[in-house]
Design a protein around this motif. Structure first.
Motif, PDB file in Angstrom:
ATOM      1  N   LEU A  34       0.839  -1.203   0.000  1.00 50.26           N
ATOM      2  CA  LEU A  34       0.000   0.000   0.000  1.00 50.26           C
ATOM      3  C   LEU A  34       0.876   1.255   0.000  1.00 50.26           C
ATOM      4  CD1 LEU A  34      -2.741  -1.149   2.551  1.00 50.26           C
ATOM      5  CD2 LEU A  34      -3.087  -0.738   0.105  1.00 50.26           C
ATOM      6  N   ARG A  35       1.934   1.218   0.797  1.00 50.46           N
ATOM      7  CA  ARG A  35       2.833   2.370   0.887  1.00 50.46           C
ATOM      8  C   ARG A  35       3.466   2.696  -0.460  1.00 50.46           C
ATOM      9  NH1 ARG A  35       4.514   1.235   5.992  1.00 50.46           N
ATOM     10  NH2 ARG A  35       5.815  -0.429   5.185  1.00 50.46           N
ATOM     11  N   SER A  36       3.872   1.643  -1.192  1.00 51.95           N
ATOM     12  CA  SER A  36       4.568   1.865  -2.466  1.00 51.95           C
ATOM     13  C   SER A  36       3.587   2.143  -3.605  1.00 51.95           C
ATOM     14  CB  SER A  36       5.419   0.642  -2.816  1.00 51.95           C
ATOM     15  OG  SER A  36       4.566  -0.444  -3.140  1.00 51.95           O
ATOM     16  N   GLY A  37       2.281   1.977  -3.347  1.00 51.11           N
ATOM     17  CA  GLY A  37       1.303   2.186  -4.418  1.00 51.11           C
ATOM     18  C   GLY A  37       1.068   0.948  -5.274  1.00 51.11           C
ATOM     19  N   ALA A  38       1.746  -0.163  -4.956  1.00 55.15           N
ATOM     20  CA  ALA A  38       1.548  -1.406  -5.719  1.00 55.15           C
ATOM     21  C   ALA A  38       0.156  -1.981  -5.484  1.00 55.15           C
ATOM     22  CB  ALA A  38       2.613  -2.430  -5.334  1.00 55.15           C
ATOM     23  N   ALA A  39      -0.460  -1.573  -4.367  1.00 54.78           N
ATOM     24  CA  ALA A  39      -1.841  -1.956  -4.073  1.00 54.78           C
ATOM     25  C   ALA A  39      -2.584  -0.732  -3.552  1.00 54.78           C
ATOM     26  CB  ALA A  39      -1.875  -3.074  -3.037  1.00 54.78           C
ATOM     27  N   ARG A  40      -3.909  -0.738  -3.696  1.00 58.50           N
ATOM     28  CA  ARG A  40      -4.750   0.305  -3.132  1.00 58.50           C
ATOM     29  C   ARG A  40      -5.829  -0.371  -2.301  1.00 58.50           C
ATOM     30  NH1 ARG A  40      -7.930   2.826  -6.648  1.00 58.50           N
ATOM     31  NH2 ARG A  40      -7.618   1.305  -8.300  1.00 58.50           N
ATOM     32  N   ARG A  41      -6.377   0.371  -1.341  1.00 59.34           N
ATOM     33  CA  ARG A  41      -7.381  -0.236  -0.496  1.00 59.34           C
ATOM     34  C   ARG A  41      -8.654   0.601  -0.511  1.00 59.34           C
ATOM     35  NH1 ARG A  41      -6.491  -3.264   5.208  1.00 59.34           N
ATOM     36  NH2 ARG A  41      -8.675  -3.748   5.516  1.00 59.34           N
ATOM     37  N   GLU A  42      -9.775  -0.051  -0.696  1.00 62.45           N
ATOM     38  CA  GLU A  42     -11.077   0.614  -0.564  1.00 62.45           C
ATOM     39  C   GLU A  42     -11.907  -0.240   0.378  1.00 62.45           C
ATOM     40  OE1 GLU A  42     -12.842   1.241  -4.422  1.00 62.45           O
ATOM     41  OE2 GLU A  42     -11.196   2.520  -5.073  1.00 62.45           O
ATOM     42  N   ASP A  43     -12.114   0.263   1.584  1.00 62.63           N
ATOM     43  CA  ASP A  43     -12.786  -0.499   2.644  1.00 62.63           C
ATOM     44  C   ASP A  43     -12.073  -1.840   2.822  1.00 62.63           C
ATOM     45  OD1 ASP A  43     -14.606   1.612   2.976  1.00 62.63           O
ATOM     46  OD2 ASP A  43     -15.787   0.841   1.295  1.00 62.63           O
ATOM     47  N   ASP A  44     -12.806  -2.958   2.685  1.00 62.13           N
ATOM     48  CA  ASP A  44     -12.139  -4.245   2.870  1.00 62.13           C
ATOM     49  C   ASP A  44     -11.572  -4.786   1.556  1.00 62.13           C
ATOM     50  OD1 ASP A  44     -11.299  -6.434   4.503  1.00 62.13           O
ATOM     51  OD2 ASP A  44     -12.848  -7.639   3.491  1.00 62.13           O
ATOM     52  N   LEU A  45     -11.657  -3.983   0.497  1.00 65.13           N
ATOM     53  CA  LEU A  45     -11.232  -4.465  -0.815  1.00 65.13           C
ATOM     54  C   LEU A  45      -9.816  -4.002  -1.125  1.00 65.13           C
ATOM     55  CD1 LEU A  45     -13.035  -6.158  -2.625  1.00 65.13           C
ATOM     56  CD2 LEU A  45     -13.513  -4.098  -3.971  1.00 65.13           C
ATOM     57  N   LEU A  46      -8.978  -4.940  -1.601  1.00 64.06           N
ATOM     58  CA  LEU A  46      -7.653  -4.580  -2.087  1.00 64.06           C
ATOM     59  C   LEU A  46      -7.723  -4.516  -3.610  1.00 64.06           C
ATOM     60  CD1 LEU A  46      -5.238  -6.775   0.028  1.00 64.06           C
ATOM     61  CD2 LEU A  46      -5.277  -4.281  -0.047  1.00 64.06           C
ATOM     62  N   LEU A  47      -7.124  -3.478  -4.169  1.00 65.47           N
ATOM     63  CA  LEU A  47      -7.110  -3.329  -5.625  1.00 65.47           C
ATOM     64  C   LEU A  47      -5.674  -3.286  -6.096  1.00 65.47           C
ATOM     65  CD1 LEU A  47      -9.687  -0.405  -5.686  1.00 65.47           C
ATOM     66  CD2 LEU A  47     -10.168  -2.778  -6.286  1.00 65.47           C
ATOM     67  N   ASN A  48      -5.451  -3.804  -7.291  1.00 61.89           N
ATOM     68  CA  ASN A  48      -4.126  -3.706  -7.871  1.00 61.89           C
ATOM     69  C   ASN A  48      -3.791  -2.235  -8.130  1.00 61.89           C
ATOM     70  OD1 ASN A  48      -1.711  -4.644  -9.176  1.00 61.89           O
ATOM     71  ND2 ASN A  48      -2.684  -4.112 -11.106  1.00 61.89           N
ATOM     72  N   GLY A  49      -2.581  -1.816  -7.743  1.00 67.65           N
ATOM     73  CA  GLY A  49      -2.136  -0.430  -7.994  1.00 67.65           C
ATOM     74  C   GLY A  49      -1.145  -0.410  -9.144  1.00 67.65           C
ATOM     75  N   ASP A  50      -0.611   0.751  -9.458  1.00 68.75           N
ATOM     76  CA  ASP A  50       0.288   0.861 -10.623  1.00 68.75           C
ATOM     77  C   ASP A  50       1.717   0.467 -10.321  1.00 68.75           C
ATOM     78  OD1 ASP A  50      -1.785   1.696 -12.164  1.00 68.75           O
ATOM     79  OD2 ASP A  50      -1.547   3.793 -11.564  1.00 68.75           O
TER      80      ASP A  50
END
Ligand SMILES: [Zn+2]
Length: 305
Positions: A289-305
């Motif tokens: 999450l810190r590096s932006g490789a993942a994003r979080r929306e509530d309990d959902l993890l999303l692929n980041g850039d």
């Protein structure tokens, strides 16, 4: 997406799928590496565009990680007469379709079963396009990988042994088998070949060999001095790869996958046993999450850039 040369085309699609290199020789057509299974229909479509009505004669794999041969099965079904060549090290595992030995089970990745018809013996050559390419053993990232070198144009297909910025995870090291020395000797082999064009397993075609070698060796030295750094990187790569495949999932779903997948638990046991598995997972996600490789929306993890 595509980098065209007069005799080959590179289909570049980020990190979930390896690059595929398409050859349209007078005698026969070929593709080197076929991407991940979830991209297989796209691989077929892009390949058909490039072949312009010709059939595919040859499928070649630099190594058998899921992101390099996940399209083999579909291509074998579609192009019935295509021959498939693999490096010798894993031939028996392909014959028996041993998904554990082939790394698909322990990495938690998928690869549909395919067959092979012949071997890429290091020391021999293979005609791709119009010219012979030398087959060189390239252990390190994968003990059985090969790289392909065309001496006239000094072009190297480097697979995951050398990227513009680094090289692939050294999987044997995660099991505490020494393999960093093999990474180093493969970099030496590549240096001696002195390619001026490098087609890596992932990322764009590049030409600055000495810069790439120097970055790879710096990275390797860091890992040799501190193998925990490599293990931490590998653990993040495995999670990021799953996010790339799924695009989004619940934290719980990813946590369950993480705990059920052998390489994660092996790395935890060998390098991070001082912290609990759940806490370690939370730390890794926080890093992504810190590096932006993942994003979080509530309990959902999303692929980041
Ligand atoms: Zn690989």
């Amino acid at each position: 997406l595509a980098f065209d040369n007069h005799s080959w085309t590179v289909l570049e699609r980020g990190w979930l799928s390896s690059n595929s290199i398409v050859f349209h020789g007078r005698e026969r057509t070929a593709v080197v590496d076929t991407g991940y299974v979830s991209h297989a229909p796209q691989t077929l479509m892009l390949l058909q565009e490039r072949l312009q009505g010709r059939t595919l004669d040859l499928i070649v794999n630099t190594h058998l990680h899921s992101d390099h041969c996940g399209g083999n099965a579909l291509l074998q079904t579609h192009f019935e007469h295509a021959q498939t060549l693999i490096a010798p090290g894993q031939a028996a595992h392909v014959s028996q379709w041993d998904e554990y030995a082939l790394s698909y089970t322990p990495t938690g990745q998928s690869c549909p079963q395919f067959r092979y018809d012949g071997l890429l013996q290091p020391g021999q050559e293979i005609i791709l396009g119009q010219t012979p390419w030398q087959i060189h053993a390239a252990p390190g990232h994968d003990p059985d990988s090969v790289v392909l070198f065309e001496p006239q144009s000094r072009t190297l297909i480097s697979a995951d042994a050398l990227w513009e910025n680094g090289f692939g995870v050294v999987f044997q090291e995660l099991e505490r088998d020494d393999a960093f020395a093999q990474v180093a000797s493969t970099l030496d082999v590549i240096e001696q070949l002195a390619p001026t064009t490098i087609i890596p397993g992932h990322g764009s075609v590049f030409h600055d060999l000495s810069g790439a070698l120097s970055r790879a060796r710096t990275r390797l030295d860091k890992f040799v001095q501190n193998p925990i750094k490599h293990a931490h990187y590998a653990a993040k790569v495995l999670l990021k790869y799953k996010l790339l495949e799924w695009q989004s999932c619940s934290v719980t779903q990813l946590r369950q996958w993480h705990a059920a997948t052998a390489y994660n638990t092996i790395v935890h046991r060998n390098f991070f046993s001082g912290i609990g598995l759940e806490q370690w997972f939370d730390d890794l996600i926080a890093d992504l999450l810190r590096s932006g490789a993942a994003r979080r929306e509530d309990d959902l993890l999303l692929n980041g850039d």
